[in-house]
Design an enzyme around this catalytic site. Structure first.
Site, mmCIF file in Angstrom:
data_model
loop_
_atom_site.group_PDB
_atom_site.id
_atom_site.type_symbol
_atom_site.label_atom_id
_atom_site.label_comp_id
_atom_site.label_asym_id
_atom_site.label_seq_id
_atom_site.Cartn_x
_atom_site.Cartn_y
_atom_site.Cartn_z
ATOM 1 N N SER A 659 0.878 -0.830 0.562
ATOM 2 C CA SER A 659 -0.436 0.302 0.232
ATOM 3 C C SER A 659 0.646 1.408 -0.466
ATOM 4 C CB SER A 659 -0.908 0.098 1.285
ATOM 5 O OG SER A 659 -0.451 0.025 2.347
ATOM 6 N N LYS A 702 -6.506 5.046 7.858
ATOM 7 C CA LYS A 702 -4.546 5.269 7.886
ATOM 8 C C LYS A 702 -5.426 6.909 7.561
ATOM 9 C CE LYS A 702 -2.834 1.857 5.019
ATOM 10 N NZ LYS A 702 -2.916 1.076 3.192
#
Lengths: 807, 261
Positions: A659, A702
């Site tokens: 990611s 996040k």
């Protein structure tokens, strides 16, 4: 350069439509009597439970807390209630071979009656038999038989004695027997006197003595035969008397159980055994004292050896059951699963008999369903192998591991096997199922049906309504305050957030149930009479606080600049990446600084994390893709002539996942182009070789992780996060993030490509290749391409000078 | 000179032992009789001289109770087996006497049954002859021992019969059993009132052959007879031998100890 617009606040969260819920509180809702959003698993369970074929046992797999256990319990109990009760099972003495007790089956409920009938029979026999044997008639008949033998024998002996007397031959006792010798005037002849007799007289005496000896031998030869005959007569008399004493009782039972041939057979064997072991009733007769003592020990101080010998050990009793059994064995040790033969200590030795056979869960579930936790079955020694062996054999044979592996030498039993007709339902984790599939070749033959419980379900109106009813169930069953409509909506939204997808609901029912329970607590604390959305939020916040120690410490260290993360300014070859830390049941986002350095080289992009073995394979894969992207996108006509290093700064644990690959690429490209990147933005997303940004997990955490740092330092209005566009549908952000976005204090950008990301991070246009294959002047891509060409030329020049020197 | 202390009167009991298990039961009974009395025991292991003579005959074979098969019995084997039995008998006597604290001695004698009684009876207050040895029927293993009960005494009114009766009464009380009086002739047995259960069998004027038969059928634990002339006369003793009583016979000559004050 197109203007990149941040996502609207409404795109950051998908609220639950309160109007669509259509109720005031959960009290208004009908109970939910089905499992929610698990149609595939439900169909599989229905199929697996219903198909009556060998090997079609079930493995129910799925995430913990998804309601597998409660669904399986409800489903099976409902199904079993409509099925017929299986037969009762009992173990009885095998009179011919006591080490192999016989298994008898009776229609459900009759086992108990049979046991009581036998107890009654033995009780009656214990008074009837002694009475019969003590009767004068019996004693007379027995004495007559014995006297007959004695008389016969005595007559034979008398005859010998008479012959001896007639022939003047005496019978002299010796220390261990008898001897024949000639006598005269009552005295035995001495050898001298014998020699003085005429020869013919001596011969006569010798012959007569020999003849008498032969007669005696003949009598002795026949004696055992006579004795046997008498014993037989006595046995027949005993049988006659015993049968008289108990025959009518046994006949009565024989008639009652006439349709059950094995039971009738046992009754007949029992009658025969009572005849052969009358001693148990009258306290005398044949049989060793030791045997009787052992029977007494097994019967206990208050029991009788006779009752012990003829008892019925009812191991499976369905008298009180309403249908087929559903057994949940939560401690599936070998013994609890398969049953066992217990022993008791008697005079320093371990003894046992059929009455000490104990049923296992398989016995209890025979004819129905047995539900087991897969992990426990696998971790209990011998249980898994035993279960498979029994399922393959189709019969239940009790054999302890000690016996099977000859670990102990104690004499034990080999009870007759019982035919098995049971549906096994294993409940376990998904990985366990696939592991068994891969490693145990017998597994898929024995567990042909997998019921796969999903992690999540669609967030459609039906499921939302069902979810609300489920919350109502929890509140009712656990006597919690009812939830208001907005409270339900908040739990629904939280469930979507837990699922990590605005369009889904988490199938982890346990998690939602915990939130409801905790919301009830906060509501009660606040003196509310129902659970409101605020109470639910209070519960969610409290959960976050409780599990947030590490998150807070990390954030604190970032704010104190122990961990370096910039939230303003610009820097070359440096970008804010985002990662998610999973600790137990909590997950939170953490920004990390990713840096890249380049130099002339041979096209290597070095992942420092990988070099020091802190990077996992997927992370390494992401970095390798970068090299492919660079070569294909910028320098197709010459070798890639740089050496680049990438690192997660201040990362001391393992890094896995791809990611951060977009962030790494941006850092790398910034370093190549020598162009600074904005530090008030963070970026997440994986990237492919064509530069397309792809979806990642944990997008909400996040974003919130970077937001928390920015907010703590003061929102500037420029800060924000770049996320893959594919992740927009997953957004279920916290209210404070949404509010900041709404007022323009924080931004969430959706990006499709690396070019999008570069434009946002550098403020420069990315630039597209023109017809000649070059990038436009002033674009970031042009800078990158030029620098790569420059590196390639430098490398070529360097190589040429090397060759000259060599020449 | 001062007055001499009276000599202790000891009950002299001679017991014929066979070196079999029956010895212990018999000794247990006799020691109950001698309980609390000074007594001395003489154990006798009797060896039949007829057997030794028979062994010299070339065709003599023993039919063993153990194996039921004939075998040549060598004198050395016989001597050894007799020694074993005698040792057992001696041990049993020693043990019984030690429990009682009585003196004892043991002898092996060679005599036939009748000769033994003639030989030993005069020297003993009580001569105890064990139950009849196993007869030929025992080879067949069918002779189950009869159940014995009661203490029987033959009473014909003679002085020795009175002694025997007194001894029998004492024994019956000692072993808590009942008394069986085999009354021969018309002389009534006296002193029985208040002495527990007493069964009296009136036999009329009978010869001893008949008395022994009745005694055999009665199956008492012990039979006591007075050592009068009629009884120890050869014919009576041979009849006693022939009757093969299942219990010990006590021939009482001396005064029953403890009964004379």
């Amino acid at each position: 350069m197109p203007a990149h617009q941040p996502l609207k606040a409404t795109e950051l969260y998908t609220p639950c439509d309160l109007d669509a819920l259509g109720f005031e509180t959960t009290d208004d809702l009908e109970p939910l009597d089905e499992v929610l959003g698990q149609e595939r698993a439900v169909e599989a369970v229905h199929f697996g439970a219903g198909i009556p074929l060998e090997g079609y046992n079930l493995f129910v797999l799925g995430p913990p807390g998804s309601g597998r256990h409660s669904f399986v319990r409800q489903f099976l109990e409902r199904r079993a209630a409509a099925e017929s009760r299986p037969r009762d099972w009992c173990y009885v003495n095998n009179f011919e071979q006591s080490r192999a007790p016989r298994a008898l089956s009776l229609p459900a409920g009759m086992g108990r009656a049979f046991r009581e009938d036998i107890e009654h029979l033995i009780e009656e026999a214990r008074s009837a038999i002694p009475a019969a044997f003590e009767s004068e008639d019996y004693q007379t008949r027995r004495s007559a038989i014995e006297e007959e033998l004695k008389e016969e024998q005595q007559n034979a002996i008398n005859e010998i004695q008479e012959h001896a007397r007639e022939k003047n031959i005496g019978i002299i006792p010796t220390p261990t027997g008898f001897a024949f010798a000639p006598i005269r005037d009552g005295e035995t002849l001495s050898p001298k006197e014998f020699q003085e007799l005429p020869e013919d007289e001596r011969e006569r005496i010798e012959k007569e003595t020999e003849k008498l000896g032969e007669e005696l031998r003949q009598v002795m030869r026949e004696a055992p035969k006579r004795t046997r005959a008498v014993r037989k007569k006595i046995r027949e008399l005993n049988r006659e008397v015993t049968v008289f004493a108990v025959g009518s009782l046994i006949d009565e039972l024989r008639e009652r159980y006439q349709d059950l041939a094995p039971v009738v057979e046992h009754l007949e064997a029992m009658q025969q055994d009572i005849v052969d072991n009358v001693k148990l009733f009258i306290g005398q007769g044949e049989g060793s004292e030791e045997e009787q003592e052992q029977l007494q020990a097994l019967a206990g101080a208050d029991g009788s050896p006779a009752a012990q010998r003829y008892a019925v050990n009812l191991i499976v009793d369905h008298a009180d059951n309403g249908g087929a059994p559903v057994v949940f064995e939560d401690h599936p040790t070998h013994n609890y699963l398969v049953g066992q033969v217990e022993h008791i200590s008697h005079m320093g030795t371990l003894i046992t008999d059929f009455s000490l056979i104990k049923a296992g869960a398989l016995h209890q579930a025979n004819g129905g369903y047995l539900v087991l936790d897969a992990r426990r079955v696998l971790t209990e020694p011998f249980s898994w192998d035993a279960l498979k062996r029994i399922l393959k054999a189709g019969e239940l044979r009790i054999q302890s591991p000690g016996q099977a592996y000859s670990l102990i030498s104690t004499v034990s039993l080999e009870p007759e096997a019982i035919p098995l007709d049971v549906k096994i339902v294993l409940i376990g984790d998904r990985w366990l199922y696939y592991l068994l599939q891969a490693l145990d070749p017998e597994f898929d033959k024995l567990f042909k049906v997998a019921a796969d419980f999903d992690d999540q379900m669609d967030r459609n109106p039906d499921n939302v309504h069902g979810f609300a009813r489920l919350l109502g169930n929890i509140a009712r069953e656990e006597k919690l305050l009812p939830l208001t409509r907005d409270a339900v909506a908040r739990v629904v939204e939280h469930s979507a957030r837990h699922a990590g997808d605005a369009a889904k609901l988490s199938a982890e029912v346990r998690h939602a149930a915990d939130v409801v329970r905790e919301a009830h607590f906060w509501a009660a604390e606040a003196g509310h009479d129902r659970v409101s959305a605020d109470d639910v939020q209070a519960a969610i916040d409290a959960r976050l606080r409780r599990s947030g120690r590490i998150r807070d410490r990390l954030h604190e260290e970032i704010l104190r600049e122990t961990i370096l993360v910039d939230t303003d300014g610009k820097a070359t070859g440096q970008v804010n990446g985002l990662s998610v830390l999973m600790l137990g049941d909590s997950a939170f986002g953490k920004p990390s600084r990713i840096t890249a350095r380049i130099a002339m080289g041979s096209g290597q992009v070095v992942d420092i994390e990988r070099e020091v073995e802190l990077g996992g394979p997927i992370h390494s894969k992401g970095v390798m893709i970068l090299a492919g992207f660079l070569a294909a996108n910028y320098v197709t006509d010459r070798p890639l002539s740089l050496s680049a290093t990438l690192v997660f700064e201040q990362s001391y644990g393992g890094i896995e996942g791809d990611s951060a690959s977009t962030a790494e690429l941006c850092a790398l490209l910034s370093a190549i182009a020598d162009t600074p990147l904005r530090q008030d933005l963070a970026i997440t997303g994986s990237v492919n070789q064509r530069g397309r940004v792809q979806a990642i997990g944990g997008v909400n955490e996040k974003i919130e992780g970077f937001f928390d740092i920015c907010q703590a330092r003061g929102l500037t209005g420029d800060q924000g996060v770049l996320v893959p566009r594919a992740n927009v549908k997953h957004l279920m952000l916290r209210r404070d993030v949404r509010e900041a976005a709404d007022r323009g204090a924080f931004h969430v950008y959706a990006v499709d490509t690396v070019d999008d990301a570069l434009e946002l991070l550098t403020g420069l246009p990315a630039g597209e290749r023109d017809a000649r294959g070059g990038f436009p002047e002033g674009s970031i891509n042009r800078r990158i391409a030029d620098r790569l060409v420059q590196l390639a030329e430098q490398r070529q020049a360097f190589s040429s000078s090397d060759e000259h020197e060599a020449d | 000179m001062g007055e001499r202390p009276p000599a202790e009167i000891r009950l002299r009991i001679s017991i014929v032992l066979g070196g079999t298990r029956a010895d212990r039961a018999m000794l247990a009974l006799i020691t109950r009789l001698a309980m609390d009395l000074p007594a001395e025991f003489t154990g006798l292991y009797v060896e039949d001289p007829g057997l030794a003579r028979a062994l010299g005959l070339p065709f003599t074979r023993e039919f063993s109770r153990l194996t039921h098969s004939p075998r040549r019995l060598e004198p050395a084997d016989l001597a050894m087996e007799r020694r074993v039995r005698a040792r057992r008998a001696e041990h049993a006597l020693a043990e019984a006497a030690r429990e009682l604290g009585a003196d004892w001695r043991f002898r092996r004698v060679e005599a036939d049954a009748v000769g033994l009684i003639h030989q030993e009876s005069p020297a003993a207050d009580i001569l105890v002859i064990g139950a009849a040895p196993a007869n030929l029927s025992s080879l067949l293993g069918t002779a189950s021992p009869p159940r014995l009960s009661g203490i029987a005494v033959v009473f014909d009114g003679s002085p020795s019969a009175r002694q025997a009766l007194a001894t029998a009464l004492r024994l019956a009380e000692a072993v808590d059993d009942w008394l069986i009086v085999l009354q021969v002739g018309d002389a009534p047995a006296e002193g029985l009132a208040g002495r527990g259960r007493v069964d009296i069998h009136h036999l009329g004027p009978s010869d001893f052959g008949e008395v022994w038969q009745v005694a055999r059928e009665t199956a008492p634990r012990a039979l006591l007879v007075g050592a009068n002339e009629d009884i120890i006369e050869d014919r009576s003793l041979r009849a006693l031998q022939a009757a093969a009583l299942p219990c010990p016979t006590l021939i009482v000559r001396g005064r029953p100890a403890g009964d004379d004050g």
